[in-house]
Design an enzyme around this catalytic site. Structure first.
Site, short mmCIF file in Angstrom:
data_model
loop_
_atom_site.label_atom_id
_atom_site.label_comp_id
_atom_site.label_asym_id
_atom_site.label_seq_id
_atom_site.Cartn_x
_atom_site.Cartn_y
_atom_site.Cartn_z
N ASN A 2 -10.18 -0.72 0.04
CA ASN A 2 -8.72 -0.58 0.09
C ASN A 2 -8.11 -1.26 -1.13
OD1 ASN A 2 -5.98 -0.92 0.54
ND2 ASN A 2 -6.20 -1.52 2.70
N CYS A 25 0.82 -1.22 0.00
CA CYS A 25 0.00 0.00 0.00
C CYS A 25 0.85 1.27 0.00
CB CYS A 25 -0.94 -0.01 1.19
SG CYS A 25 -1.91 -1.52 1.31
N HIS A 75 -3.24 6.84 2.41
CA HIS A 75 -3.68 5.54 1.90
C HIS A 75 -5.10 5.28 2.43
CE1 HIS A 75 -4.10 1.42 1.00
NE2 HIS A 75 -3.83 0.97 2.21
C1 LIG Z 1 -9.86 -4.56 10.20
C2 LIG Z 1 -10.44 -3.52 11.14
C3 LIG Z 1 -11.50 -2.67 10.43
C4 LIG Z 1 -11.11 -4.22 12.33
O1 LIG Z 1 -11.58 -3.25 13.23
P1 LIG Z 1 -11.25 -3.40 14.78
O2 LIG Z 1 -11.94 -2.31 15.46
O3 LIG Z 1 -9.76 -3.50 14.92
O4 LIG Z 1 -11.96 -4.78 15.11
P2 LIG Z 1 -11.43 -6.01 15.96
O5 LIG Z 1 -10.63 -6.91 15.08
O6 LIG Z 1 -10.77 -5.52 17.22
O7 LIG Z 1 -12.78 -6.70 16.36
C5 LIG Z 1 -13.75 -6.04 17.18
C6 LIG Z 1 -14.96 -6.93 17.31
O8 LIG Z 1 -15.66 -7.03 16.05
C7 LIG Z 1 -15.76 -8.41 15.64
N1 LIG Z 1 -15.57 -8.49 14.21
C8 LIG Z 1 -14.40 -8.67 13.53
N2 LIG Z 1 -14.63 -8.66 12.21
C9 LIG Z 1 -15.95 -8.45 12.07
C10 LIG Z 1 -16.78 -8.33 10.94
N3 LIG Z 1 -16.31 -8.39 9.69
N4 LIG Z 1 -18.09 -8.08 11.14
C11 LIG Z 1 -18.61 -7.99 12.38
N5 LIG Z 1 -17.86 -8.09 13.49
C12 LIG Z 1 -16.56 -8.33 13.33
C13 LIG Z 1 -14.67 -9.13 16.41
O9 LIG Z 1 -15.01 -10.48 16.57
C14 LIG Z 1 -14.65 -8.36 17.70
O10 LIG Z 1 -15.73 -8.82 18.50
P3 LIG Z 1 -15.60 -8.92 20.11
O11 LIG Z 1 -15.37 -7.51 20.57
O12 LIG Z 1 -16.89 -9.50 20.53
O13 LIG Z 1 -14.41 -9.82 20.35
C15 LIG Z 1 -9.32 -2.60 11.67
O14 LIG Z 1 -8.52 -3.28 12.57
C16 LIG Z 1 -8.43 -2.03 10.58
O15 LIG Z 1 -8.88 -1.28 9.73
N6 LIG Z 1 -7.12 -2.30 10.67
C17 LIG Z 1 -6.13 -1.69 9.82
C18 LIG Z 1 -6.23 -2.07 8.41
C19 LIG Z 1 -5.17 -1.32 7.65
O16 LIG Z 1 -4.86 -0.20 7.93
N7 LIG Z 1 -4.56 -1.89 6.70
C20 LIG Z 1 -3.52 -1.15 6.04
C21 LIG Z 1 -2.64 -1.95 5.39
S1 LIG Z 1 -3.37 -2.71 3.99
#
Ligand SMILES: CC(C)(COP(=O)(O)OP(=O)(O)OC[C@H]1O[C@@H](n2cnc3c(N)ncnc32)[C@H](O)[C@@H]1OP(=O)(O)O)[C@@H](O)C(=O)NCCC(=O)NCCS
Length: 340
Positions: free
Chosen positions: A296, A129, A265
């Site tokens: 993304n 990215c 990004h």
């Molecule tokens: C992927 C992303 C959106 C997830 O969001 P988050 O707030 O970190 O979510 P988490 O992984 O901590 O999960 C939070 C909760 O949602 C749940 N969950 C995870 N994926 C889910 C989905 N697709 N739908 C619904 N719930 C979901 C989890 O099980 C967790 O539940 P719990 O609290 O009961 O355990 C986020 O971490 C992100 O954007 N990360 C960075 C990505 C990035 O910048 N990439 C750049 C390089 S390519």
């Protein structure tokens, strides 16, 4: 008796333009729009969760004919036309991609040929990215050393090929597309110093499920996909990358209130907002939010977001813009640019 001294040969070194600038930007978005409702038929999720956690409403997934090659050519032709150039004037083609399916030859070599360049230097880079910003840095350097006069930088991905559509942590994020920029000589500075780097200690945070040799050794080989440990990546992006973006401003001698456009990004709307807050950008700064409609698309995300802002008239030529890319590696790169 001392050995006779051998006359030292001097060689010529090339000297290029004092500065470089982006002359034109173009993009290609796949035809197929995949909304959150469709994603929720693949994973256990909701439209509301996806929108509030990532900011994504819909993304583009390429159809079979929308190959890395095809999308790159479409984006590149627009960028070259907008730069007011002919493909024969492009002497370097840099393609950033992690989803070109051939180990060799490079995507860039065949793209250079199909575009109608006259045997331009061509190579691919793998910087995920951050790839577009890496490419702009390379083009800027090549032009200023005289190795290139007009360089084409393409960021292109078909991440849907490497997405496990049943994986809750990635299926709603990744997307496809291509963005391109033509970089050429300039009398005034228009691409600021890059702030870039890597942290391979965290390589496992975003990676392919297994390397190809292990894929092929399996009894029933499965196409690999990308895995992401979203939470630590989120924190790294929101805090460490905000610091890198601040450094890029500092190195360009531009204060946060002098920036007019911010195009990070497009990984997550909450990361975009966290960076905007950390940088203390005034409300007047136009912030790219292309993630909402595009998802993304890795190396393509910054040029696609730039193109969208330019086409909608939200930004104009000559404005000062901060761009920063970050992702798998982990790698990052950011710089201040003047919009074409
Ligand atoms: C992927 C992303 C959106 C997830 O969001 P988050 O707030 O970190 O979510 P988490 O992984 O901590 O999960 C939070 C909760 O949602 C749940 N969950 C995870 N994926 C889910 C989905 N697709 N739908 C619904 N719930 C979901 C989890 O099980 C967790 O539940 P719990 O609290 O009961 O355990 C986020 O971490 C992100 O954007 N990360 C960075 C990505 C990035 O910048 N990439 C750049 C390089 S390519």
């Amino acid at each position: 008796m001392s050995a006779p001294s051998i006359p030292r040969r001097t060689i010529k070194a090339s000297i290029g333009s004092p500065y470089a600038k982006i002359l034109g930007i173009g993009g290609y978005r796949p035809r197929r729009i995949v909304d959150n409702a469709e994603i929720c038929t693949l994973i256990d999720s909701t439209d509301e969760w996806i929108r509030t956690r990532s900011g994504i409403r819909e993304r583009r997934w390429a159809s079979p004919d929308e190959t890395v090659q095809m999308m790159s050519l479409a984006a590149a032709r627009k960028a070259i036309e907008r730069a007011g150039l002919h493909p024969a004037q492009i002497d370097t083609v840099i393609v950033s991609t992690v989803t070109h399916l051939l180990q060799t030859p490079s995507a860039a070599a065949t793209i250079a040929s199909e575009l109608g360049t006259e045997g331009a230097a061509a190579f691919d880079i793998s910087a995920a990215c951050a790839g577009f910003c890496y490419g702009i840095t390379m083009a800027d350097s090549l032009i200023r050393t005289g190795a290139s006069t007009y360089a084409l930088v393409i960021g292109v991905e078909r991440l849907s090929d490497f997405t496990n559509r049943g994986d809750r942590s990635t299926a709603f994020i990744f997307a496809d597309g291509a963005g391109a920029a033509v970089v050429g000589p300039s009398e005034t500075p228009a691409i600021g110093p890059v702030v870039w780097g890597s942290d391979g200690d965290q390589a496992n945070l975003i990676t392919q499920t297994e390397p190809w040799d292990q894929v092929m050794e399996a009894d029933s080989p499965q196409w690999p996909s990308l895995t992401m440990d979203g939470n630590p990546v989120f924190k790294w992006a929101s805090f460490t990358m905000a610091k890198a973006a601040a450094d890029a401003l500092d190195r360009a001698g531009v204060s946060p209130d002098e920036i007019e456009v911010f195009v990070p990004h497009q990984a997550n709307m909450r990361i975009i907002d966290a960076m905007r807050r950390a940088l203390r950008l005034p409300d007047t700064v136009v912030v790219a939010r292309d993630i909402e409609r595009q998802g993304n698309s890795s190396a393509a995300s910054i040029p696609l977001a730039l193109e969208a802002l330019m086409e909608s008239g939200q930004v104009r030529s000559g404005q000062t813009c901060l761009i920063i890319g970050f992702g798998a590696g982990l790698v990052y790169a950011g710089q201040v640019i003047v919009l074409p």
